[in-house]
Design a protein around this motif. Structure first.
Motif, PDB file in Angstrom:
ATOM      1  N   PHE A   1       0.901  -1.200   0.007  1.00  0.00           N
ATOM      2  CA  PHE A   1       0.071  -0.063  -0.007  1.00  0.00           C
ATOM      3  C   PHE A   1       0.863   1.419  -0.113  1.00  0.00           C
ATOM      4  N   THR A   2       1.810   1.363   0.810  1.00  0.00           N
ATOM      5  CA  THR A   2       2.654   2.506   0.983  1.00  0.00           C
ATOM      6  C   THR A   2       3.479   2.898  -0.360  1.00  0.00           C
ATOM      7  N   ILE A   3       3.962   1.728  -0.929  1.00  0.00           N
ATOM      8  CA  ILE A   3       4.623   1.879  -2.262  1.00  0.00           C
ATOM      9  C   ILE A   3       3.748   2.179  -3.301  1.00  0.00           C
ATOM     10  N   GLU A   4       2.514   1.675  -3.510  1.00  0.00           N
ATOM     11  CA  GLU A   4       1.538   2.009  -4.572  1.00  0.00           C
ATOM     12  C   GLU A   4       1.105   3.624  -4.295  1.00  0.00           C
ATOM     13  N   ALA A   5       1.106   3.869  -3.084  1.00  0.00           N
ATOM     14  CA  ALA A   5       0.764   5.486  -2.710  1.00  0.00           C
ATOM     15  C   ALA A   5       2.004   6.178  -3.392  1.00  0.00           C
ATOM     16  N   ALA A   6       3.039   5.900  -2.931  1.00  0.00           N
ATOM     17  CA  ALA A   6       4.108   6.634  -3.389  1.00  0.00           C
ATOM     18  C   ALA A   6       4.368   6.606  -4.940  1.00  0.00           C
ATOM     19  N   LEU A   7       4.018   5.677  -5.630  1.00  0.00           N
ATOM     20  CA  LEU A   7       4.105   5.630  -7.064  1.00  0.00           C
ATOM     21  C   LEU A   7       2.891   6.439  -7.751  1.00  0.00           C
ATOM     22  N   ARG A   8       1.936   6.516  -7.188  1.00  0.00           N
ATOM     23  CA  ARG A   8       0.768   7.376  -7.603  1.00  0.00           C
ATOM     24  C   ARG A   8       1.123   8.820  -7.533  1.00  0.00           C
TER      25      ARG A   8
END
Lengths: 288, 197
Positions: B190-197
Motif C-alpha cells: 500500500f505504501t509503495i503504491e501510494a508513493a508511485l501514484r
C-alpha cells in the motif's frame, strides 16, 4: 567580490559570509537566495562607506562598528506585512484561545496579572497593533481584564517604524473603514498614524529569537504569535528558537505559527491543538 | 482594565556561570534543568555531563533542550552516543535522538553505514527517520540502499516513507522491486503504491 562592491560576492566570500550570519542569527541562506544576499550586502558596504567586501567584512567581524551588524540584520531580514494578515488566527484568538486562557486562570474576576500576548517577529508593528484593534473592537472582556501586548523583532529599523506607527494605504487595506476613521489620523502623502493610546499600550523590544539568554527576559506569556519566522531558520536554529518560545510561555500557553509552518517538523515539545481555524500549539501543562 | 503597558523597569540579562549551569542540570525543578541545558549552548565541557544525563532525564521538555544543545556540537562523540539511544525502549527518547541526529550534518553521516547494518531492525527503522531529515548529499542514496537491500519489511517501509517527499520516476523500479521482495506484506504494498501514484 573580494574586489569592489557591485558585481556580487565570490563563492568563497559568500560561504564565509553565510557561516558568519548563521552563527549570529540562526538564519542560513541557500544558493537560491544568492542574488538577494548579494544585493543587500552591496547596500551594506555602500551604507558603511567601504568600497570592498573584505574591508567591510573585517570591520563587521571585529565589531569595530556596531552599526554595521545592525544594518546587515536590517537589510537581510524580510519585513513584508500588513494589518489583519491571516486574520482567521485572530478569530481563533478571540473566540477560542482567550476564553480558554481566562478559564485556565480562574476567570476574569479571579485572575491575577494581565493576559500577556507576544508578537515575534513584529516587524513594523502591524501584527501587535492588529491584535490590539481586534481586542478593543471585538473582545467582550476588554473592559474586565488587563491585557499586555508586546512586539519584538531582531531588526532595529523596523522597530523604529513600529514606534512611529505610520502606515500607507496598502498596509491598511484590510482594516474596516470605521476602524481607520476611529483609530488612525491622516498625516499626509497617503499615510495614516495609529492612535497614540494604542501605540503607548504596545511595548516593543529588540531581540534575537535564537538568543536564549535574551529570550529569558520574556516570561509568562499566555499567547505568542510567531508567524513566518521559523521558515528562515535551519533545523538546529529552529529547534533553539522553539525551545526559547517554550520558555517565554506560561504552561498551557498558546503558540500561533504561520499557515505554511508546522512545529511537528521542528520540535516535539509543544502539543498541537486543532481548532476550526487551524492548528495552534500549546506548551504542555504539568507539575514540576 | 483594557490594554495596559508594562511599566516595570526592564530587567537586566542574567548570565549564570558555567559551573552553576552544570550544577543546575541536577536541580529538582525541571524548568531550572531545562534552562541550564539551553544555557550551556556552545560550552564544550558541558557535552559530557549532558550526554551522561540525557537518557535518564524523565521530563521530555528538559530532555529535548539537552538534545538541542548537544546537537549544536556536531561532532563524532555526540553522534556516537546519541546513536546508542536509537535502540532505547523509550519511544519518545529514541525519536528525540533521531531528530537530534538529523540536525547534525557533519557527524551523523559517518555513523550511518554502521547503523544501516545494525542487527536490530528497530534501530534501522530509526535510521530511516534520521535520513528523512538529514541534509546530506548521500541521504537519498542510503535510503535507496535500505529499500533495495534491507531484509526487514518494516525497515523498507520506513525508508520508503522517508523517501516519499523526494520520490520520482527514477525510483519506480526500486520501489516495484521492493514490493516483489515482500509479496505478503500488504502495508508495504500500500505504501509503495501510494508513493508511485
Amino acid at each position: 567580490m573580494t574586489a569592489a562592491a557591485g558585481p556580487g560576492l565570490s563563492e568563497a566570500d559568500f560561504e564565509r559570509f553565510r557561516e558568519y550570519f548563521y552563527k549570529r542569527t540562526g538564519i542560513r541562506f541557500g544558493e537560491t537566495k544568492r542574488y538577494f544576499v548579494d544585493k543587500r550586502i552591496d547596500a551594506c558596504i555602500r551604507n558603511a562607506g567601504y568600497d570592498n567586501f573584505t574591508g567591510w567584512f573585517v570591520a563587521l567581524r571585529l565589531s569595530e562598528r556596531p552599526d554595521l551588524q545592525q544594518d546587515l540584520i536590517n537589510q537581510l531580514t524580510v519585513n513584508e506585512t500588513y494589518f489583519l494578515r491571516e486574520d482567521y488566527q485572530f478569530d481563533a484568538l478571540l473566540h477560542k484561545v482567550l476564553p480558554e486562557v481566562l478559564a485556565a486562570r480562574g476567570g476574569p474576576a479571579r485572575m491575577t496579572g494581565p493576559v500577556k500576548i507576544l508578537s515575534l517577529p513584529c516587524s513594523t508593528g502591524e501584527e501587535p497593533y492588529s491584535i490590539a484593534l481586534r481586542l478593543l473592537e471585538e473582545w467582550e472582556h476588554i473592559e474586565d481584564v488587563d491585557v499586555e501586548i508586546h512586539g519584538a523583532d531582531i531588526d532595529s529599523e523596523v522597530l523604529a517604524w513600529a514606534v512611529r506607527a505610520s502606515y500607507g494605504e496598502r498596509s491598511l487595506q484590510r482594516v474596516p473603514k470605521p476602524w481607520v476613521t476611529k483609530y488612525f489620523t491622516p498625516v499626509g502623502a497617503g499615510r495614516y498614524q495609529l492612535d497614540g493610546g494604542i501605540r503607548e499600550a504596545v511595548t516593543l523590544h529588540q531581540v534575537n529569537a535564537c538568543d536564549t539568554a535574551a529570550m529569558r527576559l520574556f516570561r509568562d506569556f499566555d499567547v505568542v504569535f510567531c508567524r513566518n519566522m521559523l521558515i528562515y531558520f535551519d533545523e538546529l536554529s529552529s529547534r533553539r528558537a522553539a525551545e526559547n518560545l517554550y520558555g517565554v510561555m506560561r504552561p498551557g500557553g498558546y503558540l500561533f505559527l504561520g499557515h505554511s509552518e508546522s512545529m511537528s517538523r521542528i520540535s516535539p515539545i509543544f502539543t498541537p491543538t486543532l481548532l476550526p481555524e487551524g492548528i495552534v500549539y500549546q506548551r504542555p501543562t504539568g507539575a514540576k | 482594565m483594557g490594554l495596559i503597558r508594562r511599566n516595570a523597569e526592564p530587567e537586566q540579562l542574567q548570565y549564570a556561570s558555567i559551573p552553576d549551569l552544570l550544577r543546575q542540570l541536577d536541580d529538582p525543578d525541571r524548568d531550572v534543568r531545562r534552562e541550564a541545558a539551553l544555557g550551556l549552548d556552545g560550552v564544550a565541557v558541558a557535552v559530557g555531563p549532558l550526554l551522561d544525563r540525557v537518557a535518564a532525564e524523565p521530563v521530555p521538555a528538559v530532555r529535548d533542550a539537552m538534545l538541542t544543545t548537544l546537537a549544536a556540537h556536531d561532532i563524532g562523540r555526540v553522534a556516537e552516543r546519541l546513536a546508542v539511544l536509537l535502540a532505547s525502549d523509550d519511544a519518545g527518547l529514541r525519536t528525540a535522538a533521531a531528530e537530534a541526529l538529523a540536525t547534525m550534518p557533519l557527524a551523523t553521516p559517518a555513523i550511518i553505514p554502521r547503523l544501516l547494518t545494525n542487527y536490530d531492525h528497530d534501530v534501522r527503522v530509526m535510521t530511516a527517520m534520521v535520513l528523512a531529515n538529514l541534509r546530506h548529499p548521500a541521504a537519498l542514496t542510503w535510503l535507496a540502499e535500505m529499500i533495495r537491500d534491507d531484509p526487514h519489511p518494516n525497515v523498507v517501509a520506513a525508508a520508503v516513507d522517508a523517501l516519499l517527499p523526494s520520490v520520482g520516476p527514477e525510483h519506480a523500479e526500486l520501489l516495484q522491486q521492493a514490493v516483489r521482495r515482500f509479496p505478503d506484506d500488504p502495508f508495504l504494498r500500500f505504501t509503495i503504491e501510494a508513493a508511485l501514484r
